[in-house]
Write a protein that holds these residues in place. Structure first.
Motif, PDB file in Angstrom:
ATOM      1  N   SER A  16     -84.656  18.486 -37.805  1.00 43.90           N
ATOM      2  CA  SER A  16     -83.896  19.033 -36.690  1.00 43.90           C
ATOM      3  C   SER A  16     -83.228  20.336 -37.140  1.00 43.90           C
ATOM      4  O   SER A  16     -82.586  20.381 -38.198  1.00 43.90           O
ATOM      5  CB  SER A  16     -82.839  18.022 -36.257  1.00 43.90           C
ATOM      6  OG  SER A  16     -82.046  18.591 -35.268  1.00 43.90           O
ATOM      7  N   GLY A  17     -83.433  21.381 -36.360  1.00 42.23           N
ATOM      8  CA  GLY A  17     -82.813  22.666 -36.687  1.00 42.23           C
ATOM      9  C   GLY A  17     -83.663  23.548 -37.582  1.00 42.23           C
ATOM     10  O   GLY A  17     -83.250  24.634 -37.975  1.00 42.23           O
ATOM     11  N   GLY A  19     -86.446  24.997 -36.772  1.00 41.06           N
ATOM     12  CA  GLY A  19     -87.001  26.136 -36.026  1.00 41.06           C
ATOM     13  C   GLY A  19     -88.256  25.810 -35.223  1.00 41.06           C
ATOM     14  O   GLY A  19     -88.984  26.718 -34.831  1.00 41.06           O
ATOM     15  N   LYS A  20     -88.489  24.537 -34.944  1.00 40.36           N
ATOM     16  CA  LYS A  20     -89.711  24.148 -34.211  1.00 40.36           C
ATOM     17  C   LYS A  20     -89.745  24.787 -32.825  1.00 40.36           C
ATOM     18  O   LYS A  20     -90.724  25.416 -32.435  1.00 40.36           O
ATOM     19  CB  LYS A  20     -89.793  22.616 -34.052  1.00 40.36           C
ATOM     20  CG  LYS A  20     -89.842  21.859 -35.353  1.00 40.36           C
ATOM     21  CD  LYS A  20     -89.937  20.384 -35.124  1.00 40.36           C
ATOM     22  CE  LYS A  20     -88.703  19.753 -34.534  1.00 40.36           C
ATOM     23  NZ  LYS A  20     -87.512  19.792 -35.394  1.00 40.36           N
ATOM     24  N   THR A  21     -88.627  24.637 -32.108  1.00 41.13           N
ATOM     25  CA  THR A  21     -88.627  25.107 -30.724  1.00 41.13           C
ATOM     26  C   THR A  21     -88.737  26.623 -30.654  1.00 41.13           C
ATOM     27  O   THR A  21     -89.471  27.168 -29.830  1.00 41.13           O
ATOM     28  CB  THR A  21     -87.356  24.609 -30.002  1.00 41.13           C
ATOM     29  OG1 THR A  21     -87.261  23.217 -30.254  1.00 41.13           O
ATOM     30  CG2 THR A  21     -87.407  24.860 -28.534  1.00 41.13           C
ATOM     31  N   GLU A  22     -88.000  27.301 -31.547  1.00 38.07           N
ATOM     32  CA  GLU A  22     -88.053  28.771 -31.529  1.00 38.07           C
ATOM     33  C   GLU A  22     -89.480  29.245 -31.797  1.00 38.07           C
ATOM     34  O   GLU A  22     -89.987  30.154 -31.164  1.00 38.07           O
ATOM     35  CB  GLU A  22     -87.098  29.359 -32.566  1.00 38.07           C
ATOM     36  CG  GLU A  22     -85.624  29.141 -32.254  1.00 38.07           C
ATOM     37  CD  GLU A  22     -85.214  29.687 -30.891  1.00 38.07           C
ATOM     38  OE1 GLU A  22     -85.643  30.802 -30.538  1.00 38.07           O
ATOM     39  OE2 GLU A  22     -84.483  28.983 -30.170  1.00 38.07           O
ATOM     40  N   ASN A  63     -77.971  21.102 -35.185  1.00 42.07           N
ATOM     41  CA  ASN A  63     -78.570  22.220 -34.457  1.00 42.07           C
ATOM     42  C   ASN A  63     -77.848  22.386 -33.123  1.00 42.07           C
ATOM     43  O   ASN A  63     -77.719  21.426 -32.363  1.00 42.07           O
ATOM     44  CB  ASN A  63     -80.066  21.884 -34.230  1.00 42.07           C
ATOM     45  CG  ASN A  63     -80.792  22.965 -33.470  1.00 42.07           C
ATOM     46  OD1 ASN A  63     -80.229  24.009 -33.145  1.00 42.07           O
ATOM     47  ND2 ASN A  63     -82.058  22.714 -33.175  1.00 42.07           N
ATOM     48  N   SER A  66     -80.499  21.608 -30.037  1.00 42.58           N
ATOM     49  CA  SER A  66     -81.489  20.629 -30.501  1.00 42.58           C
ATOM     50  C   SER A  66     -82.271  20.032 -29.332  1.00 42.58           C
ATOM     51  O   SER A  66     -81.682  19.572 -28.346  1.00 42.58           O
ATOM     52  CB  SER A  66     -80.740  19.529 -31.251  1.00 42.58           C
ATOM     53  OG  SER A  66     -81.630  18.583 -31.712  1.00 42.58           O
ATOM     54  N   SER A  67     -83.592  20.060 -29.433  1.00 40.55           N
ATOM     55  CA  SER A  67     -84.406  19.434 -28.369  1.00 40.55           C
ATOM     56  C   SER A  67     -84.326  17.929 -28.564  1.00 40.55           C
ATOM     57  O   SER A  67     -84.682  17.433 -29.628  1.00 40.55           O
ATOM     58  CB  SER A  67     -85.871  19.837 -28.485  1.00 40.55           C
ATOM     59  OG  SER A  67     -85.985  21.208 -28.657  1.00 40.55           O
TER      60      SER A  67
HETATM   61  N1  LIG Z   1     -87.466  32.386 -35.903  1.00 46.25           N
HETATM   62  C1  LIG Z   1     -86.175  32.282 -35.700  1.00 46.25           C
HETATM   63  N2  LIG Z   1     -85.419  33.368 -35.509  1.00 46.25           N
HETATM   64  C2  LIG Z   1     -84.105  33.275 -35.351  1.00 46.25           C
HETATM   65  N3  LIG Z   1     -83.425  32.128 -35.351  1.00 46.25           N
HETATM   66  C3  LIG Z   1     -84.107  31.022 -35.524  1.00 46.25           C
HETATM   67  C4  LIG Z   1     -85.531  31.035 -35.701  1.00 46.25           C
HETATM   68  N4  LIG Z   1     -85.935  29.781 -35.850  1.00 46.25           N
HETATM   69  C5  LIG Z   1     -84.824  29.014 -35.764  1.00 46.25           C
HETATM   70  N5  LIG Z   1     -83.738  29.765 -35.580  1.00 46.25           N
HETATM   71  C6  LIG Z   1     -82.342  29.296 -35.484  1.00 46.25           C
HETATM   72  O1  LIG Z   1     -82.325  27.912 -35.772  1.00 46.25           O
HETATM   73  C7  LIG Z   1     -81.850  27.187 -34.662  1.00 46.25           C
HETATM   74  C8  LIG Z   1     -82.633  25.918 -34.559  1.00 46.25           C
HETATM   75  O2  LIG Z   1     -83.948  26.192 -34.221  1.00 46.25           O
HETATM   76  P1  LIG Z   1     -84.770  25.242 -33.271  1.00 46.25           P
HETATM   77  O3  LIG Z   1     -83.962  24.828 -32.105  1.00 46.25           O
HETATM   78  O4  LIG Z   1     -86.068  25.870 -33.016  1.00 46.25           O
HETATM   79  O5  LIG Z   1     -84.928  23.973 -34.248  1.00 46.25           O
HETATM   80  P2  LIG Z   1     -85.770  22.669 -34.011  1.00 46.25           P
HETATM   81  O6  LIG Z   1     -86.554  22.450 -35.251  1.00 46.25           O
HETATM   82  O7  LIG Z   1     -86.522  22.774 -32.744  1.00 46.25           O
HETATM   83  O8  LIG Z   1     -84.662  21.577 -33.942  1.00 46.25           O
HETATM   84  P3  LIG Z   1     -84.609  20.223 -33.075  1.00 46.25           P
HETATM   85  O9  LIG Z   1     -85.574  19.271 -33.666  1.00 46.25           O
HETATM   86  O10 LIG Z   1     -83.197  19.798 -33.278  1.00 46.25           O
HETATM   87  O11 LIG Z   1     -84.898  20.632 -31.690  1.00 46.25           O
HETATM   88  C9  LIG Z   1     -82.052  28.089 -33.465  1.00 46.25           C
HETATM   89  O12 LIG Z   1     -81.116  27.805 -32.449  1.00 46.25           O
HETATM   90  C10 LIG Z   1     -81.808  29.448 -34.087  1.00 46.25           C
HETATM   91  O13 LIG Z   1     -80.430  29.681 -34.176  1.00 46.25           O
END
Ligand SMILES: Nc1ncnc2c1ncn2[C@@H]1O[C@H](COP(=O)(O)OP(=O)(O)OP(=O)(O)O)[C@@H](O)[C@H]1O
Length: 828
Positions: A16-17, A19-22, A63, A66-67
């Motif tokens: 979690s956090g 960067g998957k969603t980004e 995060n 967080s999704s």
């Molecule tokens: N490529 C990127 N550029 C800038 N910031 C980023 C990037 N990837 C991640 N982040 C930062 O990290 C945070 C968490 O990223 P993200 O929401 O994509 O995580 P996640 O893996 O999808 O987490 P979860 O499983 O909790 O949803 C984002 O809100 C952003 O602040």
């Protein structure tokens, strides 16, 4: 997808956090912008994200965005590789968050965005206020995300005391006020009209007011009633969800039962609920309403980019990675089960299949060991014995309990090395649990202790009949639609019995469907790595990064990569990709030779690629390098073509020299052991008997001096056994020969291989006039290259010595079947 003509999937994973969603958003934007039709469908696919995030993302300690659900977004393309539409599948929304969150966490963003950003009329209509006023929000963090610019624009009466005291939450990507506006414009762009938008907001507000209904013991009976202050909330909630106020109150405080035996069988009675039971009923209703609303949002989003038909798709999977907290419950159990399955897929695709391919193609890459996690998956999902089925059985018992379920799991798997009692945990907090309060599972990524309280309740996706009837008969058409299917099920469900819909098995079915889909596509993996736990940039904590890499199986992959060749392409594909850059004389080459010639001429480092049986393999990044060279400017290209031609001729000459030497050496080395032999002369004689070829072959023999060479070869072919030579296999053309070699090499004897190749060459070299001979020559050298394949395979059949025999048998035929001056001309 374009090259392989096969749908693809990209599995984005990580903690979690991480960067998957980004990253998923980057991929979607890249695909829609690069291959979009230029119509608003491309934009809609991207715009769906702010809407999904508003309803399915929340601030957690790990995060800020967080999704809390998993998603698989498919982008569909037509035959011309243009985007035609999309489809989103979602998995496992975290329902418990709707009613309660950790102190530093928040509920879903939509609740705060609505409170911070909704215009005054909406706010009044839905009776909204500060997050601190709502029970479903005020036990967690009640502050908004804002920036210096927007902080002043949020009216004071919408801010919670916490926000006023400690200031707003800060995140460069989040701002509740702006995000509200962004969400509204996204809704508009993807085609939601004003009334649809208000429907969504109304239900969200309805859930908030539902949470504010509190109960107290009535004293007179065992049941409970609403607190005085809750009357107003009941009214708001009923109004917003289109329910009758009294019915709502009754459904929350009583359960309808139907007697199933005795004289009064079938009589409907109302059983008052205790305060705790009423709270559970309220929360269950809130979770059901919100999760249906989320299903509707996803469905509505899908309606925004419909497509009638598509040729292929690229799917991006963004799903929570492996989770282990101090307290782990059913949600973590499901998500870790999902990660076991994805890890297995990863192992199969990247490690197992890759190694099998290397072996099949004869690359001679060292084997990489990895842990097969099938036993852990079986532990969870196996029929009858698997934890999910044991849980379902528990749910069906009249007196289901979490303790009984846990004890059954331990009893059924007491010898399983993947599962143990909480006392075996390394953490004290888990060791304090009783044996029937949890279990420890040794996952591929590490051991996780699950606390099983509420497993039974969380595994049931059904509402009590009284509540289901209530909402499915709502006067509000939107709410009614959310529960449409339940209405049908209600009629079958027995009154008084809590219907059972297994969430665990529903997830299992969804997951298996997803994996089937992934398996049918070409898969790529993106492993996101979280650099630190502080959510700040440019800080890298080595040990945490390493443990994430180990958990995700990356260490084994890196081992494999180091000795392996991650990019590859079949010869004919490379041939088709680059033939337009080459002159006819080179295009005529067999695809394998074509590729080999190119690589050699380009001077690629031989460590960077390998030739397999059907494909060429590249070290990481080397294919791109090669592609760049090939697509360089025309001037450079013509220079390249000259180099290719030169290399080809030189190489043929070198081969010819080497093979002559080889024959002479072998002549002196090989012992004649076979009793019944067939010589090359014998089969040449047989061909001579066939009138059709007689004059050509005779002519050829004269011109080329083949006869003299054959004399030497007679000695060499002593190892060919007559009985194994299949004379019936007439070689009609070169391609067919190669095909049959590739197919039958394992069953036929090496002798037949030599026979087929030799005869194929004779046929072809002798098939026409001089220029035709030259043309065929190119093909004949193709045979040589195929023979290299054969040589490799034969190594397994009969060892190196004989392999050399084969080479030397065929090479002289090739050598003397061509006109030497054409070679030397180029050499000069
Ligand atoms: N490529 C990127 N550029 C800038 N910031 C980023 C990037 N990837 C991640 N982040 C930062 O990290 C945070 C968490 O990223 P993200 O929401 O994509 O995580 P996640 O893996 O999808 O987490 P979860 O499983 O909790 O949803 C984002 O809100 C952003 O602040």
């Amino acid at each position: 997808m374009k090259v392989h003509r096969q749908s693809q999937s990209i599995i984005v994973s990580g903690e979690s956090g991480a960067g998957k969603t980004e990253n998923t958003k980057f991929i979607l934007r890249y695909l829609t912008e690069s291959y979009g039709s230029g119509q608003d469908i491309d934009e809609r696919i991207v715009e769906a994200n702010p809407l999904l995030e508003a309803f399915g993302n929340a601030k957690t300690v790990r995060n800020n965005n967080s999704s809390r659900f998993g998603k698989f977004v498919e982008i569909h393309f037509d035959a011309k590789n243009v985007v035609v539409g999309g489809f989103v599948s979602h998995y496992l929304l975290e329902k418990s968050r709707i009613c309660v969150q950790g102190q530093e966490e928040r509920n879903y963003h939509i609740f705060y965005r609505l409170s911070a950003g909704a215009p005054e009329d909406i706010r009044k209509k839905f009776h909204l206020g500060s997050p601190a006023n709502f029970h479903y929000l005020n036990r967690g963090c009640t502050s908004y995300f804002s920036t210096k610019e927007t902080e002043g624009s949020i009216p004071q009466n919408r801010k919670s005391p916490q926000h006023l005291k400690h200031g707003s939450l800060k995140d460069p990507l989040l701002d509740d006020l702006c995000d509200y506006k962004r969400m509204c414009s996204a809704m508009q762009r993807i085609g939601l009209n004003e009334s649809e938008k208000l429907d969504l907001f109304r239900v969200v507000a309805g859930v908030l007011h539902l949470g504010n209904i509190h109960f107290e013991e009535t004293g007179s009976s065992s049941g409970c009633g609403l607190t005085l202050s809750s009357e107003q909330c009941l009214e708001c909630c009923a109004e917003l969800l289109g329910l009758d106020q009294e019915d709502l109150c009754e459904s929350l405080t009583c359960r309808v039962m139907q007697t199933s035996s005795g004289g009064s069988k079938g009589t409907v009675i109302k059983v008052p609920l205790k305060k705790e039971q009423a709270i559970n009923a309220r929360d269950a209703l809130a979770k059901a309403v919100y999760s249906r609303l989320f299903d509707h949002v996803v469905h509505r989003v899908n309606c925004c980019f419909p497509f009638e038909s598509s040729s292929m798709f690229i799917g991006v999977l963004d799903i929570a990675g492996f989770e282990y907290f101090e307290h782990n419950s059913f949600e973590q159990f499901c998500i870790n089960y999902c990660n076991e399955k994805l890890q297995q897929f990863f192992n199969e695709r990247i490690l197992k299949e890759e190694q099998e391919l290397y072996q099949k193609e004869g690359l001679g890459v060292n084997e990489v060991k990895y842990v097969d996690n099938q036993d852990c998956i079986d532990l969870i999902e196996a029929k009858t014995f698997g934890i999910l089925d044991v849980l379902d059985e528990e749910n069906k018992l009249p007196q289901a309990s979490d303790q009984h379920f846990t004890a059954t799991v331990h009893r059924k798997h007491d010898k399983h090395f993947r599962i143990s009692i909480p006392r075996k945990s390394k953490l004290t907090v888990h060791r304090n649990l009783r044996d029937d309060e949890g279990f420890l599972i040794h996952h591929f990524a590490g051991a996780v202790c699950y606390e099983t309280s509420h497993f039974v309740e969380k595994n049931n996706d059904a509402l009590h009949m009284s509540l289901e009837c209530l909402v499915s008969l709502s006067l509000d058409p939107f709410v009614k639609r959310l529960f449409k299917n339940d209405n049908k099920r209600n009629s079958k469900q027995k009154a008084g019995k809590l219907g059972f819909i297994s969430l665990g098995n529903k997830f299992k079915a969804q997951l298996n469907e997803l994996l089937d889909k992934l398996k049918s596509t070409g898969a790529g993996f993106i492993r996101c790595v979280k650099p630190n736990l502080k959510m700040c940039s440019k800080q890298f904590e080595g040990s945490q990064i390493l443990s994430q890499l180990q958990c995700s199986g990356m260490v084994s992959v890196l081992d494999l990569m180091q000795g392996g060749f991650p990019s590859r392409a079949p010869f004919h594909e490379l041939y088709n990709m680059y033939k337009m850059y080459m002159p006819d004389s080179l295009v005529r080459l067999d695809p394998r030779l074509f590729c080999k010639t190119l690589f050699k001429a380009l001077g690629l480092n031989e460590k960077d690629y390998k030739f397999g049986m059907t494909k060429v393999f590249f070290r990481p990044g080397k294919f791109a390098e090669f592609d760049r060279l090939m697509k360089s400017d025309p001037e450079h290209l013509s220079e390249l073509v000259e180099r290719v031609k030169h290399w080809l001729i030189c190489n043929r000459w070198r081969k010819a020299q080497a093979c002559s030497l080889c024959v002479i050496k072998l002549k002196n080395k090989i012992l004649y052991r076979a009793t019944a032999c067939v010589t090359v002369q014998k089969f040449i004689r047989m061909f001579l008997c066939r009138k059709k070829y007689k004059h050509r072959i005779e002519g050829l023999l004269k011109v080329s001096g083949l006869r003299r060479q054959l004399g030497q070869m007679n000695e060499v072919v002593g190892t060919l056994k007559e009985g194994r030579v299949e004379m019936s296999k007439k070689v009609t053309n070169l391609e067919a020969t190669l095909d049959s070699l590739n197919m039958k090499i394992k069953v036929i004897s090496p002798a037949v291989l030599v026979y087929s190749l030799t005869s194929a060459v004779i046929f072809h070299v002798s098939a026409g006039c001089e220029s035709e001979v030259n043309r065929r020559l190119g093909r004949a050298w193709g045979v040589m290259d195929s023979l290299d394949n054969g040589v490799w395979r034969c190594r397994y059949l009969c060892g190196r010595t004989k392999v050399r025999v084969f080479r030397s048998l065929v090479l002289p035929v090739l050598l003397y079947g061509c006109e030497t001056w054409t070679l030397t001309k180029y050499l000069r």
